[in-house]
Design an enzyme around this catalytic site. Structure first.
Site, mmCIF file in Angstrom:
data_model
loop_
_atom_site.group_PDB
_atom_site.id
_atom_site.type_symbol
_atom_site.label_atom_id
_atom_site.label_comp_id
_atom_site.label_asym_id
_atom_site.label_seq_id
_atom_site.Cartn_x
_atom_site.Cartn_y
_atom_site.Cartn_z
ATOM 1 C CG HIS A 55 -3.123 -2.466 9.582
ATOM 2 N ND1 HIS A 55 -3.046 -1.682 8.455
ATOM 3 C CD2 HIS A 55 -2.380 -3.578 9.323
ATOM 4 C CE1 HIS A 55 -2.284 -2.284 7.557
ATOM 5 N NE2 HIS A 55 -1.875 -3.440 8.050
ATOM 6 C CD GLN A 91 -1.136 0.053 3.737
ATOM 7 O OE1 GLN A 91 -1.557 -1.050 4.060
ATOM 8 N NE2 GLN A 91 -1.461 1.175 4.377
ATOM 9 C CG ASN A 112 0.446 -6.058 6.814
ATOM 10 O OD1 ASN A 112 -0.504 -5.342 6.484
ATOM 11 N ND2 ASN A 112 1.333 -5.670 7.725
ATOM 12 C CB CYS A 157 -4.710 -1.121 5.553
ATOM 13 S SG CYS A 157 -5.719 -0.172 6.739
#
Length: 340
Positions: free
Chosen positions: A277, A133, A308, A139
Site C-alpha cells: 500500500h 480512493q 492515508n 493508492c
C-alpha cells in the site's frame, strides 16, 4: 468475481457455524449502514452482517486488551466493516514492488546535521485535505500527488490539489495498472515526460479507469525527475521528510489491525515488511506520555505521521501514527519524491 463470491460463502458459512446474529447489535448495525450508505439484497445482508459482527468482536477484543496496556493503539469500526480480509486486500491495496529495480533509480544523497525531534508538514501548508480512493487500487496515485503537491507548494507557495484520475487513466504505458495497482516512481516519470499533470478540479476523480483525457491547458504542476531513498533506512527517511517535504512511501497495510486502526501509535509485531500500500509520510514525532523509554512492552514513543487515502472516517481523521525505529510494516522499504 467468482473467487470473491466463493471466499465470501466459505467465510459466511464458517462464521454462521460459530454464532447466530447478535440482536443486541441491531441498532449499531443499522446506524453503521446508514452512516456508510450501505444497501444490500435480502440474500446478501445476512452474510454481510455476520462478517461485520466478526470484525466488531475483533475490534472490541483488541480495545479491551489496549485498556489493559497490551497495545499502543486503538481500533474502530469504519467503512470496511463488512469486508472479509481477502476482499479488503483485493480492493484497497494496489501496490507491487516486485517490478522495481532500485539499482537503476537515482538516490537522494542529502544530509541533515540536526533534525528537530518532531516535524509535521500538514501544519505548514504543504498538505491537501485527506482524499478517498474508494474501492479502487489507486493508492499509488494518491501518494504521488501528495508528494508533488508538497513540492509545488514549497516552490510556489500555492497549494493545489492534483488529479489522481489523470494518473489512473494515463500511465499504463509507463507500467501502471489504473485501479489494479501502480508505483509512484512510474507516475513521476509520466508527469515528467508528459510535461505536467492536471488539477483535481479540471480532471476529477471517478474511482475507475477511463480514457486518458489530459490536455496541456490543464497543467497545474510538473516535475523534472524523482529521487528514491536508501532502503530500510529510517534515519535517512526522517532527514528527507524534514529537508525535502512530504515523501511517498510504502507500507504493509494487510493486517486487520491496520484495516481498523483508529488512534494511537500503530505497532503490530506480526506485520511483515512485504509492502502492499502507498501512503504519504508528512512528518514524525515523539509521544510525551512515556518520556525516557522506548520499551515496546510499554508502547513505542517515536512515530511517523502518515496521510492515508481512505477518507477522514478511517484512522485519526484519515491519518495514522506508525511506530518509528522498527521499520514497522516495511515503512522504509521504498520511498520516493519528485523534483520540481
Amino acid at each position: 468475481m467468482e473467487r470473491r463470491v466463493a471466499v465470501l460463502i466459505v467465510f459466511a458459512v464458517g462464521v454462521s457455524s460459530l454464532h447466530a446474529v447478535d440482536h443486541t447489535l441491531d441498532s449499531v448495525w443499522e446506524d453503521w449502514k446508514s452512516l456508510h450508505g450501505k444497501e444490500y439484497t435480502q440474500d446478501s445482508e445476512g452474510q454481510r452482517r455476520m462478517i461485520w459482527e466478526e470484525n466488531h468482536r475483533f475490534i472490541q477484543q483488541h480495545n479491551l486488551e489496549e485498556a489493559q496496556g497490551k497495545h499502543s493503539y486503538k481500533l474502530g469500526m469504519n467503512q470496511f466493516g463488512d469486508l472479509t480480509d481477502e476482499e479488503y486486500q483485493e480492493t484497497m491495496l494496489g501496490l507491487d514492488l516486485s517490478s522495481v529495480d532500485v539499482s537503476s533509480l537515482p538516490v537522494w544523497n542529502g544530509t541533515v546535521l540536526k533534525a528537530p525531534r518532531e516535524w509535521d508538514w500538514s501544519r505548514k501548508g504543504y498538505v491537501t485535505p485527506v482524499k478517498n480512493q474508494k474501492q479502487c487500487g489507486s493508492c499509488w496515485a494518491f501518494s504521488s500527488t501528495g508528494a508533488l503537491e508538497g513540492q509545488m507548494f514549497k516552490k510556489t507557495r500555492r497549494l493545489v490539489s492534483l488529479s489522481e484520475q489523470n494518473l489512473v487513466d494515463c500511465t499504463r504505458t509507463y507500467g501502471n495498472y489504473g485501479c489494479n495497482g501502480g508505483l509512484m516512481n512510474k507516475a513521476f516519470r509520466y508527469i515528467e515526460k508528459n510535461g505536467g499533470i492536471a488539477s483535481e478540479q479540471s480532471y476529477p476523480y471517478t474511482a475507475k479507469e477511463g480514457k486518458c483525457r489530459y490536455k496541456k491547458s490543464q497543467r497545474a504542476a510538473y516535475c523534472k525527475g524523482h529521487r528514491i531513498l536508501p532502503q530500510d533506512d529510517e534515519k535517512t527517511l526522517r532527514d528527507a521528510v524534514y529537508a525535502v517535504g512530504p515523501i511517498s512511501i510504502c507500507i504493509n497495510a494487510g493486517r486487520r489491525t491496520f484495516q481498523f486502526y483508529k488512534s494511537g501509535i500503530y505497532y503490530d509485531p506480526k506485520c511483515s515488511k512485504q509492502t502492499n500500500h502507498a501512503v504519504l509520510a508528512v512528518g514524525y514525532g515523539e509521544s510525551w506520555t512515556q518520556p525516557g523509554t522506548s520499551n515496546i512492552s510499554t508502547g513505542p514513543t517515536q512515530f511517523w505521521i502518515v496521510k492515508n487515502s481512505w477518507g477522514t472516517g478511517w484512522g485519526k481523521n484519515g491519518y495514522i501514527r506508525v511506530a518509528r525505529g522498527y521499520n514497522q510494516c516495511g515503512i522504509a522499504q521504498f520511498s520516493v519524491y519528485p523534483i520540481v
